[in-house]
Design a protein around this motif. Structure first.
Motif, PDB file in Angstrom:
ATOM      1  N   UNK A 141     -18.203 117.489  14.695  1.00 39.16           N
ATOM      2  CA  UNK A 141     -19.009 117.791  15.891  1.00 39.16           C
ATOM      3  C   UNK A 141     -18.275 118.765  16.809  1.00 39.16           C
ATOM      4  N   UNK A 142     -16.965 118.540  16.984  1.00 39.98           N
ATOM      5  CA  UNK A 142     -16.188 119.431  17.852  1.00 39.98           C
ATOM      6  C   UNK A 142     -16.122 120.846  17.280  1.00 39.98           C
ATOM      7  N   UNK A 143     -15.955 120.944  15.950  1.00 39.32           N
ATOM      8  CA  UNK A 143     -15.933 122.260  15.316  1.00 39.32           C
ATOM      9  C   UNK A 143     -17.276 122.970  15.463  1.00 39.32           C
ATOM     10  N   UNK A 144     -18.347 122.221  15.306  1.00 32.01           N
ATOM     11  CA  UNK A 144     -19.678 122.804  15.476  1.00 32.01           C
ATOM     12  C   UNK A 144     -19.847 123.330  16.892  1.00 32.01           C
ATOM     13  N   UNK A 145     -19.357 122.573  17.868  1.00 29.62           N
ATOM     14  CA  UNK A 145     -19.470 123.002  19.263  1.00 29.62           C
ATOM     15  C   UNK A 145     -18.729 124.316  19.488  1.00 29.62           C
ATOM     16  N   UNK A 146     -17.498 124.397  18.994  1.00 32.01           N
ATOM     17  CA  UNK A 146     -16.734 125.637  19.159  1.00 32.01           C
ATOM     18  C   UNK A 146     -17.441 126.794  18.480  1.00 32.01           C
ATOM     19  N   UNK A 147     -17.931 126.581  17.272  1.00 30.71           N
ATOM     20  CA  UNK A 147     -18.577 127.668  16.532  1.00 30.71           C
ATOM     21  C   UNK A 147     -19.863 128.118  17.217  1.00 30.71           C
ATOM     22  N   UNK A 148     -20.608 127.184  17.789  1.00 31.08           N
ATOM     23  CA  UNK A 148     -21.824 127.560  18.519  1.00 31.08           C
ATOM     24  C   UNK A 148     -21.472 128.406  19.749  1.00 31.08           C
ATOM     25  N   UNK A 149     -20.381 128.091  20.399  1.00 29.88           N
ATOM     26  CA  UNK A 149     -19.931 128.909  21.530  1.00 29.88           C
ATOM     27  C   UNK A 149     -19.571 130.322  21.055  1.00 29.88           C
ATOM     28  N   UNK A 150     -18.874 130.384  19.943  1.00 35.68           N
ATOM     29  CA  UNK A 150     -18.489 131.691  19.404  1.00 35.68           C
ATOM     30  C   UNK A 150     -19.732 132.504  19.049  1.00 35.68           C
ATOM     31  N   UNK A 151     -20.704 131.867  18.440  1.00 31.96           N
ATOM     32  CA  UNK A 151     -21.950 132.577  18.092  1.00 31.96           C
ATOM     33  C   UNK A 151     -22.652 133.084  19.345  1.00 31.96           C
TER      34      UNK A 151
ATOM     35  N   UNK B   5      -9.077 125.731  28.718  1.00 29.28           N
ATOM     36  CA  UNK B   5      -9.283 124.343  28.318  1.00 29.28           C
ATOM     37  C   UNK B   5     -10.603 124.108  27.600  1.00 29.28           C
ATOM     38  N   UNK B   6     -11.666 124.775  28.037  1.00 28.91           N
ATOM     39  CA  UNK B   6     -12.967 124.520  27.413  1.00 28.91           C
ATOM     40  C   UNK B   6     -13.148 125.269  26.100  1.00 28.91           C
ATOM     41  N   UNK B   7     -12.108 125.990  25.673  1.00 34.06           N
ATOM     42  CA  UNK B   7     -12.019 126.440  24.284  1.00 34.06           C
ATOM     43  C   UNK B   7     -11.238 125.432  23.463  1.00 34.06           C
TER      44      UNK B   7
END
Length: 430
Positions: free
Chosen positions: A169-179, A362-364
């Motif tokens: 879930x955390x990885x998905x969150x980071x990747x969605x931010x990157x997208x 931090x939010x990255x």
């Protein structure tokens, strides 16, 4: 790629110490350390841990023995041959031999000085005292240890599959931010997330995701160890610590008013180009710019790190114009409490008016908000600051009064000397 969930579940201390190297720190710390080593080596300082999020009972969550074990491990570290070679021979900001031979010889023999740790109710009192060049290098690793141990206290209660799902879930969150960031034209963004990261392995994963997802828009990382391992640019300039300590050493109000500019005068002698970035908010941006010498207007840019970021950037643009400079040739680095929406809005407002850059913290590298039922993995505001210099208290005013620190009598004096008027308080999230 490391399976972080499995590594956490099968945790072995010797494999995963929280801090792995003396260069598992921010690049600006090493730049500032060299400056202090050159200009103020005999100054004695005291650094102290400050938990701004009082509702987080660190001493309840973190075992004192485990904390001491991690801190003792840091004291055992020294530069490896490969790390020394990287620092001595690499090109940083277009400059070879950024670190002078005398500084490197000192650094290669360094072991961090002792620490003082005591439990006070539900919090820890953690302090470091001694020569400024040595003590200052405790700040980043101390914060990384406290942040990660707090996270481990939660993770240790989770099963194998819970951990796999959590990190997915955390990885998905980071990747969605990157997208979401991919759609921003001419984006320039770096990782500034060492001090309050979830863990070293997680920061390293986030950096790799940024590399793949953003390509050349991702300009590097503040973390020297990761920069070395991933062959990235090490990013960073200077921080509030320098003017705070210089100011504390001032003998009178006139010297106090001059202290922030003395810091940058020393910096000017050593660095050029993109390392000439002003951090104006230590004692209030408005007063700093009003009294700044003309030569500072020729510097490359400004970093915005407190208060309302758009207001500070507009103030910088007005100042550059008043000093005969073209703001379109200048760089503004935003680095306070950033996440995707703020990055997008600031870029839209200032792109084309200045060169816009972002230091995403931090939010990255620690956005685990609402990923566990009681939100016990959410990031919080923890700092480690210089609180004394040669026995005198330090002060930080900031553009956000909620970030101010120091004795009240000294805060009032600094406000008078630096002509600080009304300030709008803003919530400190991280």
């Amino acid at each position: 790629m490391v399976d972080i969930a499995a590594r956490v579940y099968n945790h072995k201390w010797k494999i995963d110490p929280i801090v792995r190297s003396l260069i598992d720190t921010d690049f600006y710390k090493l730049l500032m350390c060299q400056s202090v080593f050159r200009n103020r080596p005999d100054t004695r300082v005291k650094f102290s841990l400050i938990n701004r999020s009082k509702h987080i009972p660190l001493a309840k969550l973190i075992d004192e023995g485990e904390l001491r074990e991690q801190l003792d491990h840091i004291r055992s570290l020294s530069l490896s041959r490969g790390e020394s070679t990287w620092l001595r021979g690499n090109t940083f900001y277009g400059k070879r031999q950024m670190f002078r031979p005398d500084f490197m010889e000192w650094f290669e023999h360094l072991r961090l000085p002792p620490y003082f740790l005591e439990r006070k109710g539900d919090q820890y009192e953690l302090t470091f005292e001694g020569p400024w060049p040595e003590v200052m290098l405790w700040e980043i690793p101390a914060l990384a240890v406290l942040m990660e141990l707090r996270g481990r206290a939660v993770l240790n209660q989770m099963g194998k599959f819970e951990l796999q799902v959590l990190y997915a879930r955390a990885m998905t969150r980071v990747w969605e931010k990157i997208e979401a960031l991919r759609g921003i034209p001419d984006l320039s963004i770096a990782d500034f997330g060492t001090r309050r990261r979830h863990s070293y392995l997680w920061q390293d994963w986030c950096v790799q995701a940024m590399q793949e997802g953003l390509g050349t828009a991702f300009t590097g990382t503040s973390n020297c160890k990761i920069a070395m391992n991933r062959e990235l640019e090490a990013i960073g300039t200077n921080a509030h610590e320098l003017p705070m300590v210089y100011a504390a050493l001032a003998e009178n109000d006139a010297d106090l008013a001059q202290a922030p500019y003395d810091v940058l005068s020393d910096w000017h002698e050593e660095h050029e180009g993109n390392l000439r970035i002003i951090l104006p908010d230590t004692f209030g941006t408005t007063g700093f710019l009003k009294k700044a010498p003309d030569w500072l207007a020729g510097w490359t840019g400004i970093r915005v790190d407190s208060g309302d970021p758009a207001t500070a950037a507009e103030e910088a643009i007005t100042w550059w114009r008043a000093r005969g400079e073209d703001p379109r040739s200048k760089r503004v680095i935003f680095s306070d409490g950033l996440d995707v929406d703020k990055i997008r809005s600031l870029h839209q407002q200032f792109s084309g008016r200045v060169h816009v850059s972002f230091g995403w913290g931090t939010l990255l590298t620690n956005d685990f908000r609402n990923l566990v039922p009681d939100d016990s993995l959410a990031p919080f505001s923890l700092v480690c600051k210089a609180v004394e210099a040669n026995g005198r208290p330090t002060v930080k005013l900031s553009d956000n009064p909620n970030k101010a620190m120091g004795p009240l009598s000294e805060i009032d004096r600094y406000k008078r000397v630096f002509d600080v008027g009304h300030q709008t308080a803003q919530e400190v999230l991280v």
